[in-house]
Motif scaffolding. Structure first.
Motif, PDB file in Angstrom:
ATOM      1  N   SER A   1       0.058   1.417   9.641  1.00  0.00           N
ATOM      2  CA  SER A   1       0.352   1.468   8.208  1.00  0.00           C
ATOM      3  C   SER A   1      -0.679   2.289   7.476  1.00  0.00           C
ATOM      4  CB  SER A   1       0.470   0.093   7.561  1.00  0.00           C
ATOM      5  OG  SER A   1      -0.027  -0.908   8.360  1.00  0.00           O
ATOM      6  N   LEU A   2      -1.937   2.243   7.955  1.00  0.00           N
ATOM      7  CA  LEU A   2      -2.943   3.081   7.321  1.00  0.00           C
ATOM      8  C   LEU A   2      -2.571   4.548   7.448  1.00  0.00           C
ATOM      9  CD1 LEU A   2      -6.543   1.805   8.116  1.00  0.00           C
ATOM     10  CD2 LEU A   2      -5.365   1.853   5.952  1.00  0.00           C
ATOM     11  N   ILE A   3      -2.057   4.911   8.618  1.00  0.00           N
ATOM     12  CA  ILE A   3      -1.723   6.314   8.830  1.00  0.00           C
ATOM     13  C   ILE A   3      -0.507   6.706   8.013  1.00  0.00           C
ATOM     14  CG2 ILE A   3      -0.956   8.005  10.515  1.00  0.00           C
ATOM     15  CD1 ILE A   3      -3.735   7.320  10.999  1.00  0.00           C
ATOM     16  N   ARG A   4       0.462   5.808   7.997  1.00  0.00           N
ATOM     17  CA  ARG A   4       1.701   6.150   7.334  1.00  0.00           C
ATOM     18  C   ARG A   4       1.486   6.415   5.847  1.00  0.00           C
ATOM     19  NH1 ARG A   4       7.083   6.042   7.936  1.00  0.00           N
ATOM     20  NH2 ARG A   4       8.071   5.392   6.021  1.00  0.00           N
ATOM     21  N   TYR A   5       0.647   5.590   5.261  1.00  0.00           N
ATOM     22  CA  TYR A   5       0.417   5.748   3.826  1.00  0.00           C
ATOM     23  C   TYR A   5      -0.905   6.425   3.562  1.00  0.00           C
ATOM     24  CZ  TYR A   5       4.308   2.615   3.748  1.00  0.00           C
ATOM     25  OH  TYR A   5       5.536   2.069   3.955  1.00  0.00           O
ATOM     26  N   HIS A   6      -1.375   7.170   4.548  1.00  0.00           N
ATOM     27  CA  HIS A   6      -2.723   7.729   4.461  1.00  0.00           C
ATOM     28  C   HIS A   6      -2.948   8.533   3.190  1.00  0.00           C
ATOM     29  CE1 HIS A   6      -6.463   9.479   5.630  1.00  0.00           C
ATOM     30  NE2 HIS A   6      -5.956  10.683   5.487  1.00  0.00           N
ATOM     31  N   ARG A   7      -2.007   9.425   2.898  1.00  0.00           N
ATOM     32  CA  ARG A   7      -2.232  10.266   1.728  1.00  0.00           C
ATOM     33  C   ARG A   7      -2.295   9.453   0.460  1.00  0.00           C
ATOM     34  NH1 ARG A   7       0.587  16.105   2.169  1.00  0.00           N
ATOM     35  NH2 ARG A   7      -0.330  16.593   4.189  1.00  0.00           N
ATOM     36  N   PHE A   8      -1.441   8.456   0.403  1.00  0.00           N
ATOM     37  CA  PHE A   8      -1.409   7.650  -0.800  1.00  0.00           C
ATOM     38  C   PHE A   8      -2.726   6.903  -0.966  1.00  0.00           C
ATOM     39  CE2 PHE A   8       0.960   6.030  -4.209  1.00  0.00           C
ATOM     40  CZ  PHE A   8       0.568   4.716  -4.403  1.00  0.00           C
TER      41      PHE A   8
ATOM     42  N   ASN B   1       3.743  13.970  -5.924  1.00  0.00           N
ATOM     43  CA  ASN B   1       3.805  14.604  -4.615  1.00  0.00           C
ATOM     44  C   ASN B   1       3.373  13.645  -3.527  1.00  0.00           C
ATOM     45  OD1 ASN B   1       2.531  16.450  -2.363  1.00  0.00           O
ATOM     46  ND2 ASN B   1       4.031  17.630  -3.483  1.00  0.00           N
ATOM     47  N   VAL B   2       2.252  12.944  -3.781  1.00  0.00           N
ATOM     48  CA  VAL B   2       1.773  11.985  -2.778  1.00  0.00           C
ATOM     49  C   VAL B   2       2.773  10.843  -2.618  1.00  0.00           C
ATOM     50  CG1 VAL B   2      -0.011  10.278  -2.370  1.00  0.00           C
ATOM     51  CG2 VAL B   2      -0.640  12.542  -3.109  1.00  0.00           C
ATOM     52  N   TYR B   3       3.369  10.434  -3.722  1.00  0.00           N
ATOM     53  CA  TYR B   3       4.342   9.351  -3.685  1.00  0.00           C
ATOM     54  C   TYR B   3       5.543   9.738  -2.844  1.00  0.00           C
ATOM     55  CZ  TYR B   3       7.114   5.513  -5.649  1.00  0.00           C
ATOM     56  OH  TYR B   3       7.856   4.386  -5.824  1.00  0.00           O
ATOM     57  N   ILE B   4       6.037  10.948  -3.090  1.00  0.00           N
ATOM     58  CA  ILE B   4       7.191  11.394  -2.314  1.00  0.00           C
ATOM     59  C   ILE B   4       6.833  11.470  -0.837  1.00  0.00           C
ATOM     60  CG2 ILE B   4       8.733  13.331  -1.872  1.00  0.00           C
ATOM     61  CD1 ILE B   4       8.684  14.007  -4.751  1.00  0.00           C
TER      62      ILE B   4
END
Lengths: 461, 445
Positions: free
Chosen positions: A178-185, B394-397
């Motif tokens: 999950s950390l990787i999946r939402y990494h950017r966020f 962008n990050v959300y998408i």
């Protein structure tokens, strides 16, 4: 010769035995005052106005020789100061090179840690200069925020790298997934928190200063952190892509210095009066030859040539593979004039050696611009060295300023000319797609592979 | 109320004053709710000089307080109308507008830098700044074009080569600029030149990356472009209105005209607005579909089967609201739920972008970034809150909505070596088989 004359006891501003400046710097430092054209509009904002205090910056330059270990001082006390400096620099150079070899021997993981350590130190050095320049050491929150931003950006970059290269490891652990999946966020949220803290920390009398330090931090991050991550990406491509460029830059430094020492006559650039054209060109040719030979030697070993992979079974990095085409000896026919000279028809070379010529050329011709940039920076802010970590050499940043552009060049070179996209990254992205999309792609791929004869059409059961 | 008192009369056409004292009431140049301060501040930096003559005459009879209000109001409506027109004109025009806004913002910030450092006459510097802008734009546009116009690029030979070596070419161009900078260092101006170099790079980081993220969002579907921007605008306006009517408690020292009442009222109003707007827009394909470049017609098309997000679903209302509304279920688009997240960000974090810009203006003692728009200031003044929004969307998408782009993946796959392709294929096969998407041995077609 220019070098000898400048190195002759011309003490730096602060110390009795100032170490000879690197060939990139003017001897004795640049004492000229920046003209008042630098003066900013604001007289009220005392903290932000630095340029009227240029002269007072000079006493702040710390003499590097204070850090010379006692033991060296005793051993060399008999020599004259000129040779003493030469010996200190020489010994430290050899020490650094041996340290480099040792870490290479210890493997990729240690190298990554080393790169991280250097990055943090470079960041610290540049930020400290910013504090000194702006006298902003006491700004509320600012030290915390700078380190926080460093942490965020590193988290972002390491997360992207980890996700790519450790795909199998990551798939196993749920939380990591999950950390990787939402990494950017997550990275963005962390950065935003820092941004909001910055806005909330703006204090009435220090606005301009705070903005300057904010910008200084960001530019430093841009320079040091992105470079270090590109270095690590190059490393994963194969240790040779890490070793040959760095050694070429080091070799260029040393040989340009030696050529300049023995033959130097025509100054190269006003910014660094000790650089000479003879040194520049001599360094270029010797670096190309050095790179050629180093590439030949290193290409033989799988340890250097194979991409670094993380094996989940042994939980460590392995470098084992079938060497790719560029690391297999090929026969090249020599052009006629060389044929006559060498009296051979063909020569066996690794294709990588041809690439190494490109890398060495860049290291010798453009790498020095990174050094000039750093010299200009030091002149602009009236500092002798970035820091005084290494006796005789200055700070870590002083040693790595020419490497600055090299890492980016190697990375761009690899992605443009050598390898395509990273297979594990492609796989990871595939696994993230919706099942219907995966199925579509599966069918497309299958058709493609069968067409190319890579996959034999299976018999229906 | 604080707003009315501060909006009270000062002649807007007074001489500009650069060096205001640090008194907070005056130096305050942020978004809609406070730009009134420009009107009364120790004479502001010429915003009204740009008021078209037409308006000047029409409003000459009113008192200056109302005149300003009318000027701002009219310009606001003009900008909103302009926004609608370009939405109507389609994605290509939108992209060009984004590019122009980006260039203007860059120009405004760089000009401020020149003014701060009195460095307008530095050798080469103007050329270098624009050159770097060009390089970075070339890099980003090249990446976008390669992704989205893949087939077009493959067809044309020169484009194909440009796209294959794109990173190398961009890096070379940047290097040339870097070397020119180093060669242009002049003895007495080192520090200035480094400052301007740093200033240019930070500006590029802020302005250019944001605008490219906006374009990425646009390609995802025009709704991802329109709803966030409208939410920020709405929040600006609503926070101003709420502050005007109910404002009492100051929010932050940096912007004394912002109030908690405005902040919270704006938040709720924006969430409701976002819900309504998404409901309206989700019905139309032209907003909801990803923008694609059609090779045959050589233009952009927005035509598709709307994805799950944009199809009405039934949701059960929690008991609490059931009694209020008297309904058991409600039909909504899933996108409306996302719009709540977007509106929340626009109202709670977006203003920090505005505070950042206010702090910046205070730090450098300027009233507005420029005076392009009468009554509002520069383009950057209008877009400062949008700054963080584009990145967030962008990050959300990327995190919650779409995965990687399948066609891009196939394209990457095709460039791999055969053994790598085989390895990936087998891994995918076992993954799909595990998931039951593929029957183990038979279902190979």
């Amino acid at each position: 010769m220019l070098e000898l004359r400048h190195r002759a006891g011309c003490p730096g501003p602060g110390g009795a035995v100032a170490p000879p400046p690197r060939e990139g710097e003017a001897a004795g430092g640049d004492h000229e005052t920046e003209s008042t054209s630098d003066k900013e509009t604001d007289i009220d904002d005392r903290y932000g106005d630095l340029d009227s205090r240029t002269d007072s910056d000079i006493p702040e330059i710390l003499p590097s020789s204070d850090r010379t270990p006692e033991i060296l001082k005793k051993a060399l006390s008999g020599l004259s100061s000129r040779w003493k400096n030469w010996w200190i620099r020489g010994i430290l150079t050899l020490t650094m090179i041996s340290l480099f070899f040792l870490i290479i021997y210890m493997g990729s993981f240690m190298l990554m840690l080393l790169v991280l350590g250097i990055q943090v130190k470079c960041f610290h050095e540049i930020i400290t200069i910013g504090y000194r320049v702006y006298r902003s050491y006491d700004l509320p929150w600012f030290r915390t925020l700078s380190w926080y931003f460093l942490l965020c950006v590193n988290y972002f970059f390491y997360g992207e790298t980890v996700a790519d290269y450790f795909a199998t490891f990551v798939q196993r652990e749920e939380q990591l997934q999950s950390l990787i999946r939402y990494h950017r966020f997550i990275s963005f949220a962390l950065y935003l928190a820092g941004f909001c803290m910055f806005v909330l920390s703006l204090v009435k009398k220090h606005y301009r200063l705070q903005f300057y330090m904010f910008a200084w931090t960001h530019v430093t991050l841009l320079i040091t952190v992105t470079q270090s991550h590109l270095v690590i990406q190059n490393l994963f491509e194969g240790m040779i892509w890490f070793l040959v460029p760095i050694s070429s830059v080091i070799c260029n430094d040393i040989t340009a210095y030696l050529f300049g020492f023995f033959f130097g006559r025509t100054p190269l650039i006003k910014l660094s009066p000790k650089k000479t054209w003879e040194g520049f060109i001599g360094g270029f040719f010797s670096t190309v030859v050095f790179g050629f030979i180093a590439a030949y030697v290193l290409s033989k070993y799988q340890y250097f040539v194979c991409p670094v992979e993380y094996r989940s079974d042994v939980n460590s990095f392995v470098t084992e593979c079938e060497p790719s085409e560029i690391f297999q000896l090929q026969s090249y026919s020599l052009p006629p004039f060389l044929k006559a000279v060498l009296r051979r028809e063909t020569v066996s070379l690794y294709p990588f050696q041809i690439h190494s010529i490109a890398l060495s050329t860049f290291a010798s011709l453009i790498g020095p611009f990174g050094g000039f940039f750093a010299s200009g920076f030091k002149r602009a802010f009236k500092i002798k060295d970035f820091a005084n970590t290494i006796p005789g050499h200055g700070g870590i940043m002083d040693r790595f300023d020419c490497q600055y552009l090299m890492a980016t060049f190697v990375h761009v070179y690899i992605t443009s000319f050598i390898r395509g996209p990273n297979p594990s990254k492609v796989l990871q992205q595939l696994l993230v797609l919706q099942p219907e999309q995966q199925l579509n792609i599966y069918k497309t791929l299958k058709t493609h592979l069968i067409e190319k004869g890579i996959l034999q059409p299976t018999l229906k059961v | 109320m604080t707003e009315l008192r501060q909006r009270a009369v000062r002649e807007p056409d007074g001489p500009p004053e650069d060096k205001e004292s640090e008194s907070e009431a005056k130096v305050d140049g942020e978004t809609a709710s406070d730009s009134e301060s420009r009107a009364e501040a120790s004479p502001p930096l010429i915003p009204a000089d740009d008021t078209p003559e037409v308006l000047n005459r029409a409003l000459s009879s009113l008192s200056s307080r109302w005149k300003n209000w009318w000027v701002r109001g009219i310009l606001t409506l003009a900008m909103i109308a302009f926004f609608f027109v370009i939405i109507y004109l389609g994605p290509l025009v939108l992209m060009m507008i984004v590019l122009c806004v980006q260039i203007k913002c860059f120009h405004e910030i760089i000009t401020i830098g020149y003014n701060v450092y009195h460095s307008y006459d530095l050798p080469w510097f103007r050329t270098l700044s624009w050159y770097f802008l060009l390089c970075v734009n070339y890099f980003f546009y090249g990446e976008t074009v390669t992704d989205y116009f893949f087939t077009l690029v493959q067809r044309e030979e020169p484009l194909r080569i440009l796209s294959k070596y794109h990173r190398f070419i961009s890096f070379t161009l940047y290097l040339i600029g870097f070397c020119m900078f180093v060669l242009s260092l002049v003895k007495k101006h080192y520090r200035l030149q480094f400052y301007m170099f740093g200033w240019t790079h930070v500006t590029l980081l802020i302005v250019v990356t944001q605008s490219h993220l906006v374009i990425h969002n646009l390609f995802e579907g025009m709704i991802w472009f329109i709803v966030p921007i409208s939410c920020v605008i709405c929040n600006d306006i609503m926070a101003y209105m709420f502050g005007f009517f109910f404002g009492r408690t100051p929010l932050i020292k940096l912007s004394p005209k912002k109030t908690w009442e405005g902040f919270i009222g704006g938040f709720f109003a924006t969430v409701v607005f976002g819900l309504l707007l998404s409901y309206v827009m989700s019905g139309y394909r032209c907003f909801v579909c990803p923008v694609e470049y059609n090779n045959d017609t050589n233009s952009f098309t927005v035509d598709c089967e709307p994805s799950y997000l944009f199809r009405l679903q039934e949701y059960n209302i929690p008991g609490v609201i059931q009694s209020l509304l008297g309904w058991k279920t409600v039909r909504m688009y899933p996108f409306q739920i996302h719009s709540i997240a977007l509106s929340t960000f626009a109202s709670l974090i977006g203003p920090f972008g505005g505070f950042f810009a206010s702090g910046f203006k205070r730090a450098f003692k300027i009233k507005d970034f420029a005076n392009t728009i009468p009554g509002h200031g520069g383009i950057m003044d209008r877009f400062d809150c949008q700054y963080l929004m584009a990145t967030f969307v962008n990050v959300y998408i990327a995190s919650f909505i779409r995965g990687p782009n399948p066609s891009k993946l196939i394209q990457q796959f095709l460039t791999l070596r055969p053994d790598q392709q085989l390895h990936i294929f087998n891994t995918l096969k076992s993954h799909l088989t595990d998931k039951g998407m593929l029957m183990a041995a038979t279902e190979d077609e």
